[in-house]
Scaffold this motif. Structure first.
Motif, mmCIF file in Angstrom:
data_model
loop_
_atom_site.group_PDB
_atom_site.id
_atom_site.type_symbol
_atom_site.label_atom_id
_atom_site.label_comp_id
_atom_site.label_asym_id
_atom_site.label_seq_id
_atom_site.Cartn_x
_atom_site.Cartn_y
_atom_site.Cartn_z
ATOM 1 N N LYS A 234 0.867 -1.182 0.000
ATOM 2 C CA LYS A 234 0.000 0.000 0.000
ATOM 3 C C LYS A 234 0.898 1.225 0.000
ATOM 4 O O LYS A 234 1.856 1.301 0.775
ATOM 5 N N TYR A 235 0.572 2.169 -0.870
ATOM 6 C CA TYR A 235 1.296 3.432 -0.895
ATOM 7 C C TYR A 235 0.283 4.537 -1.146
ATOM 8 O O TYR A 235 -0.392 4.529 -2.183
ATOM 9 N N GLU A 236 0.156 5.436 -0.178
ATOM 10 C CA GLU A 236 -0.848 6.494 -0.217
ATOM 11 C C GLU A 236 -2.205 5.887 -0.510
ATOM 12 O O GLU A 236 -2.677 5.062 0.258
ATOM 13 N N ASN A 237 -2.854 6.238 -1.627
ATOM 14 C CA ASN A 237 -4.201 5.724 -1.875
ATOM 15 C C ASN A 237 -4.223 4.595 -2.910
ATOM 16 O O ASN A 237 -5.247 4.323 -3.523
ATOM 17 N N LEU A 238 -3.077 3.913 -3.065
ATOM 18 C CA LEU A 238 -2.977 2.817 -4.023
ATOM 19 C C LEU A 238 -2.447 1.559 -3.350
ATOM 20 O O LEU A 238 -1.681 1.622 -2.383
ATOM 21 N N MET A 239 -2.848 0.415 -3.896
ATOM 22 C CA MET A 239 -2.280 -0.851 -3.461
ATOM 23 C C MET A 239 -1.838 -1.612 -4.713
ATOM 24 O O MET A 239 -2.605 -1.756 -5.666
ATOM 25 N N PHE A 240 -0.617 -2.091 -4.688
ATOM 26 C CA PHE A 240 -0.026 -2.829 -5.792
ATOM 27 C C PHE A 240 0.095 -4.286 -5.366
ATOM 28 O O PHE A 240 0.837 -4.591 -4.424
ATOM 29 N N ILE A 241 -0.633 -5.182 -6.045
ATOM 30 C CA ILE A 241 -0.586 -6.604 -5.728
ATOM 31 C C ILE A 241 0.368 -7.272 -6.712
ATOM 32 O O ILE A 241 0.198 -7.163 -7.931
ATOM 33 N N SER A 242 1.357 -7.949 -6.172
ATOM 34 C CA SER A 242 2.330 -8.650 -6.999
ATOM 35 C C SER A 242 1.645 -9.692 -7.868
ATOM 36 O O SER A 242 0.576 -10.213 -7.513
ATOM 37 N N GLY A 243 2.287 -10.011 -8.988
ATOM 38 C CA GLY A 243 1.749 -11.030 -9.880
ATOM 39 C C GLY A 243 1.487 -12.332 -9.148
ATOM 40 O O GLY A 243 2.326 -12.790 -8.370
ATOM 41 N N GLN A 244 0.307 -12.880 -9.389
ATOM 42 C CA GLN A 244 -0.096 -14.132 -8.755
ATOM 43 C C GLN A 244 -0.146 -15.237 -9.794
ATOM 44 O O GLN A 244 -0.668 -15.036 -10.893
ATOM 45 N N ILE A 245 0.390 -16.398 -9.441
ATOM 46 C CA ILE A 245 0.231 -17.594 -10.254
ATOM 47 C C ILE A 245 -0.575 -18.593 -9.422
ATOM 48 O O ILE A 245 -0.910 -18.325 -8.267
ATOM 49 N N ALA A 246 -0.870 -19.741 -9.995
ATOM 50 C CA ALA A 246 -1.773 -20.708 -9.361
ATOM 51 C C ALA A 246 -1.072 -21.531 -8.287
ATOM 52 O O ALA A 246 -0.850 -22.731 -8.433
ATOM 53 N N ILE A 247 -0.765 -20.883 -7.189
ATOM 54 C CA ILE A 247 -0.188 -21.573 -6.031
ATOM 55 C C ILE A 247 -1.274 -21.654 -4.961
ATOM 56 O O ILE A 247 -1.923 -20.658 -4.639
ATOM 57 N N ASP A 248 -1.463 -22.843 -4.421
ATOM 58 C CA ASP A 248 -2.430 -23.067 -3.351
ATOM 59 C C ASP A 248 -1.845 -22.508 -2.052
ATOM 60 O O ASP A 248 -0.763 -22.936 -1.635
ATOM 61 N N PRO A 249 -2.530 -21.559 -1.414
ATOM 62 C CA PRO A 249 -1.963 -20.965 -0.196
ATOM 63 C C PRO A 249 -1.858 -21.940 0.975
ATOM 64 O O PRO A 249 -1.045 -21.741 1.863
ATOM 65 N N LYS A 250 -2.654 -23.009 0.968
ATOM 66 C CA LYS A 250 -2.597 -23.981 2.066
ATOM 67 C C LYS A 250 -1.352 -24.858 1.981
ATOM 68 O O LYS A 250 -0.751 -25.195 2.989
ATOM 69 N N THR A 251 -0.982 -25.231 0.763
ATOM 70 C CA THR A 251 0.151 -26.154 0.585
ATOM 71 C C THR A 251 1.404 -25.458 0.065
ATOM 72 O O THR A 251 2.484 -26.043 0.100
ATOM 73 N N GLN A 252 1.248 -24.228 -0.450
ATOM 74 C CA GLN A 252 2.333 -23.481 -1.093
ATOM 75 C C GLN A 252 2.854 -24.214 -2.332
ATOM 76 O O GLN A 252 3.987 -24.001 -2.753
ATOM 77 N N GLU A 253 2.022 -25.071 -2.919
ATOM 78 C CA GLU A 253 2.394 -25.825 -4.110
ATOM 79 C C GLU A 253 1.668 -25.276 -5.329
ATOM 80 O O GLU A 253 0.493 -24.889 -5.244
ATOM 81 N N PHE A 254 2.345 -25.276 -6.460
ATOM 82 C CA PHE A 254 1.738 -24.896 -7.729
ATOM 83 C C PHE A 254 0.724 -25.967 -8.110
ATOM 84 O O PHE A 254 1.036 -27.158 -8.083
ATOM 85 N N ILE A 255 -0.499 -25.556 -8.461
ATOM 86 C CA ILE A 255 -1.558 -26.543 -8.693
ATOM 87 C C ILE A 255 -1.565 -27.112 -10.100
ATOM 88 O O ILE A 255 -2.162 -28.146 -10.346
ATOM 89 N N GLY A 256 -0.948 -26.424 -11.053
ATOM 90 C CA GLY A 256 -0.950 -26.929 -12.424
ATOM 91 C C GLY A 256 -2.353 -26.938 -12.995
ATOM 92 O O GLY A 256 -3.208 -26.138 -12.631
ATOM 93 N N GLY A 257 -2.623 -27.876 -13.892
ATOM 94 C CA GLY A 257 -3.939 -27.985 -14.509
ATOM 95 C C GLY A 257 -4.088 -27.059 -15.699
ATOM 96 O O GLY A 257 -3.130 -26.419 -16.136
ATOM 97 N N ASP A 258 -5.312 -26.998 -16.217
ATOM 98 C CA ASP A 258 -5.574 -26.178 -17.392
ATOM 99 C C ASP A 258 -5.638 -24.700 -17.031
ATOM 100 O O ASP A 258 -5.625 -24.324 -15.854
ATOM 101 N N VAL A 259 -5.711 -23.853 -18.035
ATOM 102 C CA VAL A 259 -5.645 -22.406 -17.806
ATOM 103 C C VAL A 259 -6.853 -21.898 -17.023
ATOM 104 O O VAL A 259 -6.730 -20.953 -16.245
#
Length: 124
Positions: free
Chosen positions: A21-46
């Motif tokens: 967060k910076y002033e009135n903006l929030m920048f979210i880093s690029g997200q890929i398909a990682i399961d937050p519970k396992t921290q593993e990439f889930i793969g699969g189709d798009v």
């Protein structure tokens, strides 16, 4: 400047924050398909990967008290531009009333062999 982190989204896989967060903006880093519970990439189709990515973004937004209506701009990185329509269908379920500005680009590769990565700028 304030760093945003939540256990409901994947931990950063490098030296960066989930969001800043910076002033009135929030920048979210690029997200890929990682399961937050396992921290593993889930793969699969798009479609499956895009769903996981959008849920990860939702979790980071919620940690900051925001939602998809606060999103100003997104950037979508696709391994294959032919997946554009498939990604749009999933993405569109999260942006029903509000449609942020967006860029979509094809890239040669993404971390962990992902098919899609999405980054977000939100207003606070």
């Amino acid at each position: 400047m304030q760093m945003i982190e939540t256990d409901k989204a994947p931990k950063a896989i490098g030296p960066y924050s989930q969001a800043v967060k910076y002033e009135n903006l929030m920048f979210i880093s690029g997200q890929i398909a990682i399961d937050p519970k396992t921290q593993e990439f889930i793969g699969g189709d798009v479609e499956k990967q895009t769903e996981r990515v959008m849920e990860n973004i939702k979790a980071v937004l919620e940690e900051a008290g925001l939602n998809f209506n606060h999103v100003i701009k997104t950037t979508i990185y696709l391994k294959n531009i032919q997946d554009f329509e498939k990604v749009n269908r999933v993405y569109g379920r999260y942006f029903t009333e509000h449609k942020p500005a967006r860029a979509t680009v094809e890239v040669s590769n993404l971390p962990k062999g992902a098919l899609v990565e999405i980054e977000v700028i939100a207003g606070i």
